[in-house]
Design an enzyme around this catalytic site. Sequence first.
Site, PDB file in Angstrom:
ATOM      1  CB  ALA A  31      21.143   9.930   6.125  1.00 15.76           C
ATOM      2  CB  VAL A  68      18.938   6.889  11.549  1.00 17.37           C
ATOM      3  CG1 VAL A  68      17.540   7.807  11.102  1.00 17.37           C
ATOM      4  CG2 VAL A  68      18.974   5.540  10.600  1.00 17.37           C
ATOM      5  CE  LYS A  69      22.370  15.778  11.672  1.00 16.03           C
ATOM      6  NZ  LYS A  69      23.085  16.740  10.745  1.00 16.03           N
ATOM      7  CB  ILE A  70      16.591  10.642  14.982  1.00 19.45           C
ATOM      8  CG1 ILE A  70      16.607   9.535  14.162  1.00 19.45           C
ATOM      9  CG2 ILE A  70      15.129  10.954  15.814  1.00 19.45           C
ATOM     10  CD1 ILE A  70      16.309   8.392  15.067  1.00 19.45           C
TER      11      ILE A  70
END
Length: 217
Positions: free
Chosen positions: A60, A86-88
């Site tokens: 996400a 968590v996509k950063i």
Amino acid sequence: MKFFIDTANLDQIREAQDLGVLDGVTTNPSLMAKEGITGTNNILKHYINICDIVDGDVSAEVIATDYEGIVKEGTALAELHPQIVVKIPMIKDGIKAIKYFSDRGVKTNCTLVFSAGQALLAAKAGATYVSPFIGRLDDISSDGLTLIEDIRLIYDNYGFETEILAASVRHTMHIMQCAKIGADVITAPLSAIVGLLKHPLTDSGLAQFLADYKKGN
């Protein structure tokens, strides 16, 4: 090699899950918009819907680009569901945030990676996944698969546990080439995944078997 599907379409995710080979899902704001999913509450609800379908990790993506914003938004995403990763983005504050989450046991996916140096930084910061975009490199006449090879070599040299998640996979041949090189994960559209099923000799062989069976009955 793990198979992720790169989409926000629930029907396609269900189809890939039913096939029995799906290990996870990646999404991004563009894929959400493509499915008409807009507004923070609707997007968060959609992530939960995806997690309810699949058993594996669901990436996400944060929208914030500053450290405090990434940490705040990423924390909220991680709290949605245990499967959320968590996509950063690969930016300076993104690397700082990846280190923050890594120290706290939160899974991360460093996205928009286009060089081996970027992948090295992501691994040093403790990213769970690093996402080199091979299709987009191909689009500008650079060899995306060579990047996968370089990252594989560097990670193997130093025993980094960060998984190479080949992203921007456009077709079935990309999947096979990534498998030969040693990518840990590919994320691809459903069409590329089901494309692995197809071979004209399989089709003609099955047709012959069925025809021969009918002759004997």
